[in-house]
Each structure stands twice: as structure tokens, then as C-alpha cells.
Design a protein around this motif. Structure first.
Motif, PDB file in Angstrom:
ATOM      1  N   ASN A  31       0.857  -1.183   0.000  1.00 14.07           N
ATOM      2  CA  ASN A  31       0.000   0.000   0.000  1.00 14.07           C
ATOM      3  C   ASN A  31       0.893   1.233   0.000  1.00 14.07           C
ATOM      4  OD1 ASN A  31      -1.606  -2.194   1.830  1.00 14.07           O
ATOM      5  ND2 ASN A  31      -2.987  -1.017   0.537  1.00 14.07           N
ATOM      6  N   ARG A  34      -2.353   6.198   1.302  1.00 14.40           N
ATOM      7  CA  ARG A  34      -3.758   6.136   1.715  1.00 14.40           C
ATOM      8  C   ARG A  34      -4.603   7.155   0.964  1.00 14.40           C
ATOM      9  NH1 ARG A  34      -4.656   6.477   8.012  1.00 14.40           N
ATOM     10  NH2 ARG A  34      -6.827   6.584   7.325  1.00 14.40           N
ATOM     11  N   ALA A  45      -8.397   0.266   3.907  1.00 15.89           N
ATOM     12  CA  ALA A  45      -7.349   1.231   4.245  1.00 15.89           C
ATOM     13  C   ALA A  45      -7.910   2.529   4.814  1.00 15.89           C
ATOM     14  CB  ALA A  45      -6.509   1.543   3.005  1.00 15.89           C
ATOM     15  N   ALA A  47      -9.154   5.026   3.256  1.00 11.16           N
ATOM     16  CA  ALA A  47      -8.490   6.053   2.460  1.00 11.16           C
ATOM     17  C   ALA A  47      -9.368   7.290   2.311  1.00 11.16           C
ATOM     18  CB  ALA A  47      -8.156   5.490   1.081  1.00 11.16           C
ATOM     19  N   GLY A  81      -5.201   2.923  -0.612  1.00  7.55           N
ATOM     20  CA  GLY A  81      -5.585   4.080  -1.391  1.00  7.55           C
ATOM     21  C   GLY A  81      -5.591   3.848  -2.896  1.00  7.55           C
ATOM     22  N   ASP A 290       2.518  -1.572   4.604  1.00  8.18           N
ATOM     23  CA  ASP A 290       1.580  -0.453   4.531  1.00  8.18           C
ATOM     24  C   ASP A 290       2.301   0.843   4.176  1.00  8.18           C
ATOM     25  OD1 ASP A 290       2.604   0.735   6.881  1.00  8.18           O
ATOM     26  OD2 ASP A 290       0.949   0.051   8.139  1.00  8.18           O
ATOM     27  N   THR A 291       1.565   1.919   4.134  1.00  9.46           N
ATOM     28  CA  THR A 291       2.099   3.196   3.671  1.00  9.46           C
ATOM     29  C   THR A 291       3.216   3.730   4.553  1.00  9.46           C
ATOM     30  OG1 THR A 291       0.460   4.482   4.922  1.00  9.46           O
ATOM     31  CG2 THR A 291      -0.164   3.763   2.710  1.00  9.46           C
ATOM     32  N   SER A 302      -4.312  -4.455   9.588  1.00  6.52           N
ATOM     33  CA  SER A 302      -3.699  -3.171   9.924  1.00  6.52           C
ATOM     34  C   SER A 302      -3.520  -2.991  11.431  1.00  6.52           C
ATOM     35  CB  SER A 302      -4.532  -2.018   9.368  1.00  6.52           C
ATOM     36  OG  SER A 302      -5.843  -2.036   9.915  1.00  6.52           O
TER      37      SER A 302
END
Length: 407
Positions: A31, A34, A45, A47, A81, A290-291, A302
């Protein structure tokens, strides 16, 4: 991910079972951001269309990518995202292809047009998955923006015009399940290569709206439709590849369909293939970054962090089984409880989607509440054993709900 069309072909033209002979490296779903121009009801997510601080820099992303390539992952899926909202996503993809990685893009499709579509084609993505959650206004309602359906369909067509392998992704709920036949017809009309049906996962906004999950009778009718479609495609040599995700009971349902249609030896051969596949692969054959660079067992976890690529390389994190969740997910069999622990087919489904059990009970090893198979179908008389189904209740967001801390 259950490759329905692939295993259907085993019934038509059987091939030898290939058992794993080397260590498994995970498909990595990354990812990148987001940020997203849409606001989907089921977005895991959570987002939104604004900047989120702390995302990996381009330099950090390149370091991670070089490690993934050296580690020998089989595939990289760039997601969000909306990954195309990050300015350097295509640069990252280009670098991934330079490493020889199978590189896919998971997108809502709405930005893909003109020069951006040309650049996507020039990079040589192996696959672009575009999400549609209904036809017309239904999709727009799910995705929180008027015109999203038309823009995503234009993105599909832009990819097809440029020779990019493209698939449609559909997350099914009670609100859009009736439109599956129309979506399959659309996939045929547009010539997409893959149709991916995702069952709802209780993560992010998907957890908030988990009461929208399909009734088991609807899920079974959906699988009947997909199985019939895959069967006809296998007989006719059609190219549409049908896969499902996030409910590995699909494989057991398919096996039992096959047992009603084919001789015992053909069904036994299919079962061997399915057992080698093994069902849910969170923490084993699938990983998520993740981001912020945090590593998770898959994209829906998450709330559970293994470590960060800012602390250690992904390759080091993934090989370190001192993390109890990672170690548990890799056990064969997993330490499952309830219906899943007693199931006669856990060697095929792998215990299904563990995050749903975690969200509803606080215990990742409890039964997956979205298993739509009866006790008899999974070889049990649970009432005699005092084992009950986990009830599916709407998310209330209370402090006492075990799901609360994972939002």
C-alpha cells in the motif's frame, strides 16, 4: 485467492500435482499511499482524498524494493488508497520491472486515461486490476462519487486499447450481489482477462459495515453461478479467468460440487491439487507493507504490526518467526478452534480468513464467521460437541467490542 478457473481445468484436463520443493516467498501487496479520490464503503485502508503524513519517501521505497527483489518475491502488487495518486508510483513500478519482478497495479481505474494510460503501458505492468462494485449508480454509491463507474470503465478500455492485461475486481455485499450476472456480462463484452470476486472482509470501513455481508444462501447462489460460468468456459476454451478471494471455503464448496459431477478418481486428483494450494496464506504466501512501512500478515491486518521496514529489511522481518502471530499463521495445521478447528477440510481452506475471527471474538484462531458451509458439509456434528457458530453482529464501535482497537 482461490483460482476457480484454474482448478476447474483440472477436471477437464488433469495435470500432475506439483508439490513445493523450495521455500515459499510471499506475494507482497504494498500500500503505497492512503490518498484516494474515492471513499468506498468497504475500504480496508480507510483512504481519503488528502495527504497522510509519514508515508515512505521515494528513497525509502527504492531501498525496500531492492530488498524485495533480492529476497526473490514472486510478485509485487502496488495498491493504496489509489496508488496512482502518489507521484512516484510509476517510477517505483518501473524500478520493479527493471528488477524482473512480476508487477501488478491495483487501482480504482478512474485516473487511467491519455498520457497516464500510455505511461502505464510503457512500463509493462503484468496485470492491472480495476475495481467495480456494481453497474452505474450502484458502483457510484459504493465508491462515494458520481461518475466513478463511467471513469473506471473508461480506464478498463484504455488499458485494453494498449494491450495491457486487465481484470475486474468486485467486492460482494447484500447491496450489490444481484448485479453479479451483469458484471460478468460486462467482463465478457469488454474482453477483460480476469474476474475477481472478493468476499467482504471485516477491516477498515468493511468492519464498520460488516452487517452488509451476504447471507449464506446468497453466497452459495453466487458460487453456483461462478462455478457454472467457469465450467462453461473450461469446456469452450474461453479466456476469462475467474478467481475468488477472502473466503477459502469456496474451494471446499467447489470440491463438493465436483464430487456430485465426476468420478471418484477425478475428484481425488482435484483434492490433491487443492491440498497443495492449502487455502488461506496470510503470513505465509502473502505479505503486506503499509504506507508507513509497517509489515502485516496481509492487507487486512492493519491492527497487527510485525515490524517496520524502517527498522529492518522486509526479508529479515519475514524470516524471523519470533513473532507469535507470524509463527502461528505458518503452522501446519494452524492452531484453529471451534468449527474451523474441527473441520475435516482445513488442509484445503487453511482455516479461512483469520482476521474476521479476530474482529468478532478477539481471538485470531476462533472460527471464521463467514464460513457458509453446513456442519454436515465440513464433516461435523457440532451440536453434539457443544461447538456453536460465531454470530455475525453489526459493528457498534463500542469500547468493549474487540474490533474497536483494530480500526
Amino acid at each position: 485467492m482461490f483460482r476457480l478457473s484454474h482448478y476447474m481445468k483440472q477436471l477437464v484436463s488433469p495435470t500432475p500435482v506439483r508439490r513445493r520443493t523450495s521455500r515459499v516467498r510471499p506475494v507482497v501487496i504494498w500500500n503505497l499511499t492512503r490518498r484516494c479520490n474515492l471513499k468506498c464503503r468497504h475500504c480496508y485502508a480507510v483512504a481519503a482524498d488528502h495527504h497522510f503524513p509519514g508515508e515512505l519517501t521515494t528513497s525509502e521505497a527504492n531501498t525496500v524494493l531492492d530488498d524485495l527483489a533480492a529476497y526473490g518475491i514472486p510478485a509485487l502488487i502496488l495498491s493504496g488508497g489509489e496508488p496512482l495518486s502518489r507521484p512516484d508510483t510509476l517510477d517505483i513500478a518501473r524500478r520493479a520491472k527493471g528488477h524482473g519482478l512480476y508487477t501488478a497495479l491495483s487501482t480504482n481505474g478512474t485516473p487511467i486515461a491519455g498520457e497516464l494510460a500510455d505511461e502505464i503501458a510503457s512500463i509493462g505492468f503484468d496485470y492491472v486490476g480495476i475495481s467495480l462494485d456494481g453497474i452505474g449508480a450502484t458502483n457510484d454509491w459504493f465508491r462515494g462519487q458520481s461518475g466513478a463507474f463511467s471513469a473506471a470503465l473508461a480506464g478498463i478500455r484504455a488499458c485494453k486499447e494498449r494491450g495491457i492485461k486487465v481484470g475486474m475486481r468486485f467486492t460482494m455485499t447484500n447491496d450489490n450481489a444481484t448485479q453479479l450476472p451483469e458484471l460478468l456480462a460486462l467482463a465478457d463484452a469488454e474482453g477483460v482477462e480476469k474476474f475477481y470476486l472478493s468476499h467482504l472482509v471485516y477491516a477498515g470501513r468493511g468492519n464498520k459495515h460488516r452487517a452488509d455481508d451476504t447471507d449464506w444462501t446468497v453466497t452459495r447462489a453466487t458460487m453456483d453461478l461462478l462455478i457454472e460460468r467457469a465450467w462453461q468456459a473450461a469446456l469452450q476454451g474461453c479466456d476469462l479467468d475467474i478467481v475468488t478471494g477472502n473466503n477459502d471455503a469456496d474451494a471446499v464448496y467447489f470440491l463438493q460440487w465436483a464430487a456430485r459431477q465426476f468420478p471418484a478418481e477425478r475428484v481425488a486428483h482435484l483434492k490433491e491439487h487443492l491440498e497443495v494450494w492449502g487455502g488461506n496464506s496470510s503470513g505465509f504466501g502473502v505479505a503486506n507493507i503499509d504506507t508507513q512501512g509497517i509489515v502485516h500478515p496481509d492487507t487486512y491486518w492493519s491492527g497487527y504490526s510485525i515490524d517496520s521496514v524502517r527498522n529492518r529489511p522486509f526479508s529479515t522481518i519475514w524470516e524471523d518467526l519470533s513473532d507469535p502471530m507470524l509463527a502461528g499463521l505458518r503452522m501446519k495445521p494452524r492452531p484453529l478452534k471451534g468449527r474451523c478447528g474441527a473441520c475435516a477440510f482445513k488442509s484445503i481452506c487453511g482455516g479461512n480468513t483469520r482476521i474476521r475471527a479476530l474482529q468478532l471474538t478477539g481471538d485470531p484462531w476462533e472460527a471464521d464467521p463467514a464460513c457458509y458451509l453446513s456442519d454436515a458439509e465440513i464433516g461435523l456434528d457440532l451440536s453434539a460437541q457443544g461447538i456453536a457458530r460465531v454470530p455475525l453482529t453489526p459493528f457498534r464501535g463500542t469500547r468493549h467490542d474487540p474490533a474497536h482497537r483494530f480500526l
